[in-house]
Structures are given as structure tokens and as C-alpha cells.
Design an enzyme around this catalytic site. Structure first.
Site, PDB file in Angstrom:
ATOM      1  N   CYS A 110       0.824  -1.212   0.000  1.00  0.00           N
ATOM      2  CA  CYS A 110       0.000   0.000   0.000  1.00  0.00           C
ATOM      3  C   CYS A 110       0.860   1.264   0.000  1.00  0.00           C
ATOM      4  O   CYS A 110       1.428   1.604  -1.024  1.00  0.00           O
ATOM      5  CB  CYS A 110      -0.998  -0.018   1.153  1.00  0.00           C
ATOM      6  SG  CYS A 110      -2.303   1.227   0.979  1.00  0.00           S
ATOM      7  N   HIS A 213      -3.434  -5.536  -0.031  1.00  0.00           N
ATOM      8  CA  HIS A 213      -3.081  -5.796   1.367  1.00  0.00           C
ATOM      9  C   HIS A 213      -2.988  -7.292   1.696  1.00  0.00           C
ATOM     10  O   HIS A 213      -3.902  -7.852   2.315  1.00  0.00           O
ATOM     11  CB  HIS A 213      -4.104  -5.134   2.291  1.00  0.00           C
ATOM     12  CG  HIS A 213      -4.009  -3.659   2.323  1.00  0.00           C
ATOM     13  ND1 HIS A 213      -3.176  -2.975   3.196  1.00  0.00           N
ATOM     14  CD2 HIS A 213      -4.629  -2.718   1.576  1.00  0.00           C
ATOM     15  CE1 HIS A 213      -3.302  -1.674   2.995  1.00  0.00           C
ATOM     16  NE2 HIS A 213      -4.173  -1.486   2.023  1.00  0.00           N
ATOM     17  N   GLU A 215      -1.374  -8.570   4.003  1.00  0.00           N
ATOM     18  CA  GLU A 215      -1.342  -8.747   5.457  1.00  0.00           C
ATOM     19  C   GLU A 215      -2.737  -8.989   6.033  1.00  0.00           C
ATOM     20  O   GLU A 215      -2.877  -9.524   7.138  1.00  0.00           O
ATOM     21  CB  GLU A 215      -0.673  -7.544   6.147  1.00  0.00           C
ATOM     22  CG  GLU A 215      -1.536  -6.324   6.378  1.00  0.00           C
ATOM     23  CD  GLU A 215      -1.692  -5.436   5.154  1.00  0.00           C
ATOM     24  OE1 GLU A 215      -2.208  -4.314   5.321  1.00  0.00           O
ATOM     25  OE2 GLU A 215      -1.299  -5.844   4.046  1.00  0.00           O
TER      26      GLU A 215
END
Length: 237
Positions: A110, A213, A215
């Protein structure tokens, strides 16, 4: 079999209201799940400290967070640009340059792709809704582990080799994005509305960044797992 667990230096997040450093669990847990040892770095722009840190770690994770200061790419701040984190904007270009000089693996998420691009001479859209309006959802609502749009993977890139697909469904939570891509980077994926969603450095061992993303999605999405695993494997050497 190499059982060495590489140490990954994770750039800290900053909370303006609480004047504190913090971390999303997914960054740490995603690295751990991929076989690495994540360590949150101090937020410092001290050259000697950063040089020593880059020597100590095996890879660098550029995390999400604040808007990148337009000063990094020579523009005035627009009203729609968020308040930047001054210390992150001082720290990360220095950290990145040291990591690149040492050919340490770097993975950006990001803000990470935005910082990578700005630090290497590219520019950013400061606010997509006002500067690049489209029907693609770049600012999703929870839960964040689901795909809200697709990206087209550029053929013959490290990302294409890694995922083995022409398109990916990705999550998305950002209002800034790559505008002019640095001439030191190459595009690896585009969103449906034409934005650069992933980029890499062709002359480095592993420098890859994505706008989405992993994560948030690595627990359920195989391609997110592959991204983190490839980064940690590169750091393992």
C-alpha cells in the site's frame, strides 16, 4: 534444507492522536507464517542507526499508513491529501536506499509501493476520488480479507512467475496511488481502471511492491501467502 529464519525489519506505523508507534498484527503474523522473524524498527532518520539496522536485518517490509508527503516528488500538497508523517517520510527513503545499496530484499504494501515510487523519482495521485475518479472500489469497507476488484498481471514479470495467473482478485484500501512510475521500476500489475497496482525493480534480487493488502488476506488467500513467502525466501538467501 536451509532452516535459517530471516529477520525482517518492519517499518512502524504512527498514531498521531496517541503520539505512539504501533503495528497491525497481520504484518508480523504474515511474516511469521512465511517462515521469517519480524522485528518492528525504531522510527529514526539517523543515518548511522539506519545503516546498522540494514546490516542486521535480512529484508525490509515497507508498510501502509500515512499519505506520502508530496514534497518527496516535488509537488504542493493538495487539500485532499492527508497529513503526512514527517519522520516516516524522512526515514523510509534513507532506509530504502541503504537496503537497495546492500541488495537486501524489499517488499512494499500500500503506502509501501507509493513510497518506493516517490523515493525513486516517480509521482503519486494525492487523492484518487478527485484526481482519478472511476467505478473501481479502491477504498473498501470491512472485512478486509476479501477481493473487491481484480488486477491484470503483466506477463514475464516476477509477479507473473510467482502467482502463475493473468488476473488476481485483490482487496483494496487506499486513496493515493502511483501516477508516473519511476524509471527505475517496472509495472507488474494494473487495476481495471488502469492504475499501477504492483511494481518491481528489474536489477535487484527482490524488490516488489503491491497496492493491495496481503497482510489482511494471507490466512485465506493462497496468492497473498505466495507473496509473503517469496519475500521471506529471498531474505533467507
Amino acid at each position: 534444507m536451509n532452516t535459517h529464519k530471516p529477520i525482517i525489519g518492519v517499518v512502524p506505523l504512527y498514531d498521531d492522536e496517541k503520539d505512539s508507534y504501533w503495528m497491525l498484527p497481520g504484518y508480523m503474523q504474515g511474516i511469521e507464517a512465511a517462515g521469517g522473524i519480524p522485528v518492528m524498527l525504531p522510527m529514526t532518520a539517523d543515518d548511522d542507526a539506519l545503516s546498522q539496522l540494514v546490516t542486521l536485518v535480512d529484508g525490509i517490509l515497507l508498510t501502509g499508513g500515512h499519505d506520502v508527503s508530496p514534497a518527496l516528488y516535488g509537488e504542493a500538497k493538495s487539500p485532499a491529501c492527508g497529513e503526512p508523517c514527517v519522520l516516516r517520510d524522512e526515514m523510509e527513503p534513507k532506509l530504502l536506499n541503504l537496503a537497495l545499496a546492500a541488495d537486501k530484499p524489499v517488499f512494499g504494501i500500500c503506502r509501501g509501493i507509493q513510497l518506493l515510487n516517490a523515493a525513486l523519482g516517480g509521482t503519486l495521485y494525492q487523492d484518487l476520488p478527485t484526481e482519478y475518479p472511476s467505478g473501481v472500489d479502491h477504498h473498501m469497507t470491512p472485512p478486509y480479507d476479501r477481493a473487491v476488484h481484480t488486477v491484470r498481471i503483466v506477463a514475464d514479470t516476477p509477479l507473473a512467475a510467482l502467482v502463475g495467473k493473468e488476473t488476481l482478485g485483490v482487496n483494496s484500501y487506499h486513496h493515493q496511488a502511483v501516477k508516473a512510475l519511476s524509471d527505475k521500476l517496472r509495472p507488474a500489475a494494473y487495476s481495471e481502471d488502469g492504475l499501477v497496482e504492483a511494481a518491481y525493480m528489474p536489477d535487484k534480487r527482490f524488490v516488489l511492491a503491491v497496492q493491495w493488502h496481503p497482510e489482511f488476506s494471507f490466512r485465506t488467500d493462497a496468492d497473498s501467502k505466495k507473496l509473503l513467502a517469496a519475500f521471506v525466501a529471498a531474505a533467507r538467501g
